[in-house]
Design a protein around this motif. Structure first.
Motif, PDB file in Angstrom:
ATOM      1  N   ASN A 116       1.036  -1.007  -0.374  1.00 11.27           N
ATOM      2  CA  ASN A 116      -0.346  -0.244  -0.175  1.00 11.27           C
ATOM      3  C   ASN A 116       0.851   0.894   0.174  1.00 11.27           C
ATOM      4  N   GLY A 117       0.613   2.105  -1.096  1.00 12.63           N
ATOM      5  CA  GLY A 117       0.763   3.473  -0.879  1.00 12.63           C
ATOM      6  C   GLY A 117       2.505   3.517  -1.657  1.00 12.63           C
ATOM      7  N   VAL A 118       2.495   2.027  -1.644  1.00 14.81           N
ATOM      8  CA  VAL A 118       4.125   3.080  -2.852  1.00 14.81           C
ATOM      9  C   VAL A 118       4.048   3.886  -3.975  1.00 14.81           C
ATOM     10  N   GLY A 119       3.306   3.759  -4.747  1.00 16.84           N
ATOM     11  CA  GLY A 119       2.322   4.544  -5.845  1.00 16.84           C
ATOM     12  C   GLY A 119       2.092   3.564  -7.176  1.00 16.84           C
ATOM     13  N   LYS A 120       1.900   2.158  -6.453  1.00 21.44           N
ATOM     14  CA  LYS A 120       0.780   1.455  -8.027  1.00 21.44           C
ATOM     15  C   LYS A 120      -0.221   2.397  -9.072  1.00 21.44           C
ATOM     16  N   THR A 121      -0.545   3.161  -8.433  1.00 22.89           N
ATOM     17  CA  THR A 121      -1.643   3.548  -9.533  1.00 22.89           C
ATOM     18  C   THR A 121      -1.076   5.095  -9.385  1.00 22.89           C
ATOM     19  N   THR A 122      -0.653   5.120  -9.160  1.00 22.30           N
ATOM     20  CA  THR A 122       0.266   6.663  -9.802  1.00 22.30           C
ATOM     21  C   THR A 122       1.012   6.433 -10.753  1.00 22.30           C
ATOM     22  N   THR A 123       2.015   4.988 -11.080  1.00 22.78           N
ATOM     23  CA  THR A 123       3.166   4.570 -11.722  1.00 22.78           C
ATOM     24  C   THR A 123       1.916   4.781 -13.358  1.00 22.78           C
ATOM     25  N   LEU A 262      12.203   8.714  -5.228  1.00 18.82           N
ATOM     26  CA  LEU A 262      13.418   8.990  -5.727  1.00 18.82           C
ATOM     27  C   LEU A 262      13.939  10.196  -5.153  1.00 18.82           C
ATOM     28  N   ASP A 263      12.608  11.367  -5.123  1.00 16.31           N
ATOM     29  CA  ASP A 263      12.710  12.665  -5.411  1.00 16.31           C
ATOM     30  C   ASP A 263      12.400  13.106  -4.316  1.00 16.31           C
ATOM     31  N   GLY A 264      12.335  12.300  -2.905  1.00 17.97           N
ATOM     32  CA  GLY A 264      11.602  12.509  -1.283  1.00 17.97           C
ATOM     33  C   GLY A 264      12.301  11.556  -0.141  1.00 17.97           C
ATOM     34  N   GLY A 288       8.433  12.270  -9.312  1.00 11.53           N
ATOM     35  CA  GLY A 288       7.721  13.702  -8.716  1.00 11.53           C
ATOM     36  C   GLY A 288       6.166  12.919  -9.265  1.00 11.53           C
ATOM     37  N   GLU A 289       5.293  13.291  -8.522  1.00 10.91           N
ATOM     38  CA  GLU A 289       3.640  13.009  -8.565  1.00 10.91           C
ATOM     39  C   GLU A 289       3.501  13.697  -9.788  1.00 10.91           C
ATOM     40  N   GLN A 290       4.162  14.101 -10.853  1.00 14.01           N
ATOM     41  CA  GLN A 290       3.425  14.545 -11.901  1.00 14.01           C
ATOM     42  C   GLN A 290       3.567  13.534 -13.800  1.00 14.01           C
TER      43      GLN A 290
HETATM   44  N1  LIG Z   1       7.262  12.797  -4.720  1.00 15.32           N
HETATM   45  C1  LIG Z   1       6.642  11.168  -5.356  1.00 15.32           C
HETATM   46  N2  LIG Z   1       5.595  11.105  -4.943  1.00 15.32           N
HETATM   47  C2  LIG Z   1       4.708   9.780  -5.840  1.00 15.32           C
HETATM   48  C3  LIG Z   1       5.422   9.431  -6.374  1.00 15.32           C
HETATM   49  N3  LIG Z   1       4.769   8.318  -7.038  1.00 15.32           N
HETATM   50  C4  LIG Z   1       4.011   7.846  -6.247  1.00 15.32           C
HETATM   51  N4  LIG Z   1       3.788   9.402  -5.093  1.00 15.32           N
HETATM   52  C5  LIG Z   1       2.390   9.311  -4.127  1.00 15.32           C
HETATM   53  O1  LIG Z   1       2.572   8.542  -3.863  1.00 15.32           O
HETATM   54  C6  LIG Z   1       1.350   8.207  -3.221  1.00 15.32           C
HETATM   55  C7  LIG Z   1       0.421   7.025  -2.576  1.00 15.32           C
HETATM   56  O2  LIG Z   1       0.374   6.756  -4.820  1.00 15.32           O
HETATM   57  P1  LIG Z   1      -0.486   5.468  -4.994  1.00 15.32           P
HETATM   58  O3  LIG Z   1      -0.392   5.759  -6.281  1.00 15.32           O
HETATM   59  O4  LIG Z   1      -1.946   6.056  -4.464  1.00 15.32           O
HETATM   60  O5  LIG Z   1       0.519   4.029  -4.583  1.00 15.32           O
HETATM   61  P2  LIG Z   1      -0.711   2.248  -4.235  1.00 15.32           P
HETATM   62  O6  LIG Z   1      -1.406   2.739  -2.624  1.00 15.32           O
HETATM   63  O7  LIG Z   1       0.723   1.835  -3.723  1.00 15.32           O
HETATM   64  O8  LIG Z   1      -1.361   2.436  -5.382  1.00 15.32           O
HETATM   65  C8  LIG Z   1       0.348   9.475  -3.412  1.00 15.32           C
HETATM   66  O9  LIG Z   1       0.136  10.326  -2.464  1.00 15.32           O
HETATM   67  C9  LIG Z   1       1.620   9.432  -4.608  1.00 15.32           C
HETATM   68  O10 LIG Z   1       1.465  11.351  -5.089  1.00 15.32           O
HETATM   69  C10 LIG Z   1       7.276   9.707  -6.765  1.00 15.32           C
HETATM   70  O11 LIG Z   1       7.993   9.398  -7.612  1.00 15.32           O
HETATM   71  N5  LIG Z   1       7.193  11.136  -6.269  1.00 15.32           N
END
Ligand SMILES: Nc1nc2c(ncn2[C@@H]2O[C@H](COP(=O)(O)OP(=O)(O)O)[C@@H](O)[C@H]2O)c(=O)[nH]1
Ligand SMILES: [Mg+2]
Length: 309
Positions: A116-123, A262-264, A288-290
């Protein structure tokens, strides 16, 4: 010319994304090089400490420092600043070893897993956008059905990326979503099907069973598709990422890694630990988040961005 500009922006972005890590590793190494007049045991000890603090990991750090020690002796290197080149070479060679790009021969299914929260959906949003812009037919499966918000978040990304999503009700069987998505991908002649999944680790056994079931459905229903299992890990979690990777590797067999955020972190050295300790290629890094903050991982470029060249 435009391509060149794009590449330049890419590199600038990577460098900017690695800003915290650069100040963690590179600035400290630079200080060491200034401070020491000769390459002695104390120097190596401090070099080791610097790499461990940047999360390169004890095992990998020892390997790197051992190699540098040997080269200093064999090549009779006495010039302190030269150590930086050796370090960069060692790191590049670790990052390059066995690395290759993701394969996207049509059709491909990318199963995206991770806690959870690692960034799957965003990726997935970023990848959908990237592949769509490359002219590919994309479909996304919203197989994180645990919370309605997860599906909504994914739909929003897909709207931005202009790609279709297959989504069921909250609480639906994730494997059924994937089943539907596979049928739809076959009839639409989709090039790349991206599957989002849930990552609730507090019920580890259920999560792994769920992922195994999804994996089986893909193999059974879409045997002609090339399959990639992309593990998303968050660079901020550091060495814990290695444990996560072993867990998922056992359940679903990871083919590649996307390392986000990696930016964080100042501990981006974890990329080196991951590459060295797990025999899995890194496909992408998130800086980043964009939408355009996801880049294909290139070992040489990464080492250059880290050590400035
Ligand atoms: N700074 C930064 N934030 C990220 C990156 N990838 C994802 N996030 C943030 O991490 C949070 C969780 O992402 P989400 O895709 O919901 O994670 P999931 O639970 O694995 O699906 C969100 O607030 C995203 O904006 C990244 O490369 N850099
Ligand atoms: Mg999600």
């Amino acid at each position: 010319m435009e391509k060149q500009n794009k590449e330049k922006n890419f590199f600038a972005k990577l460098k900017e994304g690695l800003r915290k890590t650069r100040s963690g590793i590179t600035s400290r190494v630079d200080e060491l090089l200034k401070y020491y007049r000769e390459i002695d045991d104390d120097f190596f000890e401090e070099l080791e400490e610097t790499l461990i603090i940047a999360d390169v990991g004890v095992q990998t750090t020892q390997l790197i420092v051992e190699h540098i020690r040997k080269r200093v002796k064999d090549e009779k290197i006495g010039d302190v600043p030269q150590i930086k080149d050796l370090l960069k070479e060692e790191i590049t060679s670790i990052l390059e070893k066995g690395s290759h790009d993701i394969s996207l021969k049509s059709p491909t299914v990318i199963l995206v897993v991770g806690v959870n929260g690692v960034g799957k959906t965003t990726t997935i949003g970023k990848l959908a956008n990237r592949y769509h812009n490359e002219g590919k037919q994309i479909l996304v499966a919203a197989a994180d059905t645990f919370r309605a918000a997860a599906g909504e978040q994914l739909e929003l990304w897909c709207k931005w990326a202009q790609v279709p999503v297959i989504r069921h009700e909250e609480g639906a069987d994730p494997a059924a979503v994937v089943y539907d998505a596979v049928q739809s991908a076959k009839s639409r002649k989709t090039d790349v099907l991206l599957c989002d999944t849930a990552g609730r680790l507090h019920n580890k056994k259920n999560l792994m069973n769920e992922l195994e079931k999804i994996n089986r459905i893909i193999d059974r229903e879409f045997p002609d598709a090339h399959k990639e299992v992309l593990l998303v890990i968050d660079a901020v979690t550091g060495q814990n990422a290695i444990t996560q990777a072993s867990l998922f590797k056992e359940a679903v067999g990871i083919t590649g890694i996307a390392l986000t955020k990696l930016d964080g972190t100042a501990k981006g050295g974890v990329v080196i630990a991951i590459k060295s300790q797990l025999d899995i290629p890194i496909y992408y890094v998130g800086v980043g988040e964009q939408m355009d903050d996801l880049q294909p991982f290139k070992a040489k470029e990464f080492a250059n961005a880290l050590f400035g060249s």
